[in-house]
Design a protein around this motif. Sequence first.
Motif, short mmCIF file in Angstrom:
data_model
loop_
_atom_site.label_atom_id
_atom_site.label_comp_id
_atom_site.label_asym_id
_atom_site.label_seq_id
_atom_site.Cartn_x
_atom_site.Cartn_y
_atom_site.Cartn_z
N THR A 151 0.84 -1.20 0.00
CA THR A 151 0.00 0.00 0.00
C THR A 151 0.87 1.25 0.00
O THR A 151 0.60 2.21 -0.73
CB THR A 151 -0.97 0.00 1.20
OG1 THR A 151 -1.77 -1.18 1.14
CG2 THR A 151 -1.87 1.22 1.19
N ALA A 152 1.93 1.25 0.80
CA ALA A 152 2.85 2.39 0.84
C ALA A 152 3.50 2.59 -0.52
O ALA A 152 3.59 3.72 -1.02
CB ALA A 152 3.92 2.17 1.91
N LEU A 153 3.93 1.52 -1.15
CA LEU A 153 4.60 1.63 -2.45
C LEU A 153 3.66 2.07 -3.57
O LEU A 153 4.09 2.68 -4.54
CB LEU A 153 5.24 0.29 -2.83
CG LEU A 153 6.54 -0.01 -2.11
CD1 LEU A 153 6.89 -1.48 -2.23
CD2 LEU A 153 7.65 0.86 -2.65
N SER A 154 2.37 1.80 -3.41
CA SER A 154 1.42 2.17 -4.46
C SER A 154 1.30 3.69 -4.60
O SER A 154 0.88 4.18 -5.64
CB SER A 154 0.04 1.56 -4.19
OG SER A 154 -0.56 2.17 -3.06
N GLY A 155 1.71 4.44 -3.59
CA GLY A 155 1.64 5.89 -3.65
C GLY A 155 2.95 6.56 -3.98
O GLY A 155 3.08 7.77 -3.83
N ILE A 156 3.94 5.79 -4.44
CA ILE A 156 5.26 6.33 -4.74
C ILE A 156 5.58 6.11 -6.22
O ILE A 156 5.36 5.01 -6.73
CB ILE A 156 6.35 5.64 -3.87
CG1 ILE A 156 6.09 5.89 -2.39
CG2 ILE A 156 7.74 6.13 -4.25
CD1 ILE A 156 7.02 5.10 -1.47
N GLU A 157 6.12 7.12 -6.86
CA GLU A 157 6.55 6.98 -8.25
C GLU A 157 8.01 6.56 -8.29
O GLU A 157 8.91 7.38 -8.19
CB GLU A 157 6.36 8.31 -9.00
CG GLU A 157 4.91 8.64 -9.30
CD GLU A 157 4.25 7.61 -10.20
OE1 GLU A 157 4.89 7.11 -11.14
OE2 GLU A 157 3.08 7.26 -9.93
N LYS A 158 8.24 5.27 -8.39
CA LYS A 158 9.59 4.72 -8.53
C LYS A 158 9.49 3.61 -9.57
O LYS A 158 9.36 2.44 -9.23
CB LYS A 158 10.09 4.16 -7.19
CG LYS A 158 10.46 5.22 -6.17
CD LYS A 158 11.02 4.57 -4.94
CE LYS A 158 12.43 5.06 -4.75
NZ LYS A 158 13.04 4.59 -3.51
N PRO A 159 9.55 3.97 -10.85
CA PRO A 159 9.29 2.99 -11.91
C PRO A 159 10.27 1.81 -11.95
O PRO A 159 9.92 0.75 -12.46
CB PRO A 159 9.36 3.81 -13.19
CG PRO A 159 10.04 5.08 -12.84
CD PRO A 159 9.84 5.30 -11.37
N ASP A 160 11.47 1.96 -11.41
CA ASP A 160 12.45 0.87 -11.47
C ASP A 160 12.53 0.07 -10.17
O ASP A 160 13.31 -0.86 -10.08
CB ASP A 160 13.84 1.43 -11.81
CG ASP A 160 13.88 2.03 -13.20
OD1 ASP A 160 13.13 1.55 -14.07
OD2 ASP A 160 14.64 2.98 -13.40
N PHE A 161 11.73 0.43 -9.17
CA PHE A 161 11.80 -0.23 -7.87
C PHE A 161 11.01 -1.53 -7.91
O PHE A 161 9.85 -1.56 -8.33
CB PHE A 161 11.23 0.70 -6.78
CG PHE A 161 11.57 0.27 -5.38
CD1 PHE A 161 12.75 0.67 -4.79
CD2 PHE A 161 10.70 -0.53 -4.66
CE1 PHE A 161 13.08 0.28 -3.49
CE2 PHE A 161 11.01 -0.92 -3.36
CZ PHE A 161 12.20 -0.52 -2.78
N GLN A 162 11.64 -2.61 -7.47
CA GLN A 162 10.98 -3.91 -7.41
C GLN A 162 10.97 -4.41 -5.97
O GLN A 162 11.79 -3.99 -5.15
CB GLN A 162 11.72 -4.94 -8.27
CG GLN A 162 11.67 -4.64 -9.76
CD GLN A 162 12.42 -5.71 -10.54
OE1 GLN A 162 13.55 -6.05 -10.23
NE2 GLN A 162 11.76 -6.24 -11.55
#
Length: 168
Positions: free
Chosen positions: A116-127
């Motif tokens: 949920t936290a990651l869904s609000g962050i723009e980090k296109p290369d983060f896995q």
Amino acid sequence: MTTFRFKAVRAQQASGHDVFSFAAHPRDVLSFSEIERVGRGEDGQLKGFQRHQISTHIKEIRDYLSRDDALLPNAVIVAFIEGIKLEDLGGGIVEVTIDASEKKPGFVVDGQQRLTALSGIEKPDFQVFVSALVCKDYNELRQQFILINNTRPLPKTLIYELLPTVDG
């Protein structure tokens, strides 16, 4: 929705069970898996199993993951009952095919706050790492949820409600 393919490492564990890990973008994980929150259906029956979101915890995670040097070595755990195929490529490597063309076949068992936290962050290369397992039915999925989440105690009221719905 669509079809997703990943190369994964399969672990040899309990006979007859598939357990494997792969890396995926958080948006993809959310595209092929549900965070099924605990609640009641119209008939009063228990449905779902995930605790409700904890906004302060999600904000703390989001603040950390927004940093350029953020790392997240903890895997998100996703269970499948259907909609998944594994092809053995040898040497403990499998190709995972997830069919999300009609519905999301995965269920987030652990890591809902991180996702949920990651869904609000723009980090296109983060896995994120995804540890996945294939369950024979929804009962086994609930059993795995209880066992996996036993290290950070679930609310006793949730355990008491879930236990009558599982065998074993």
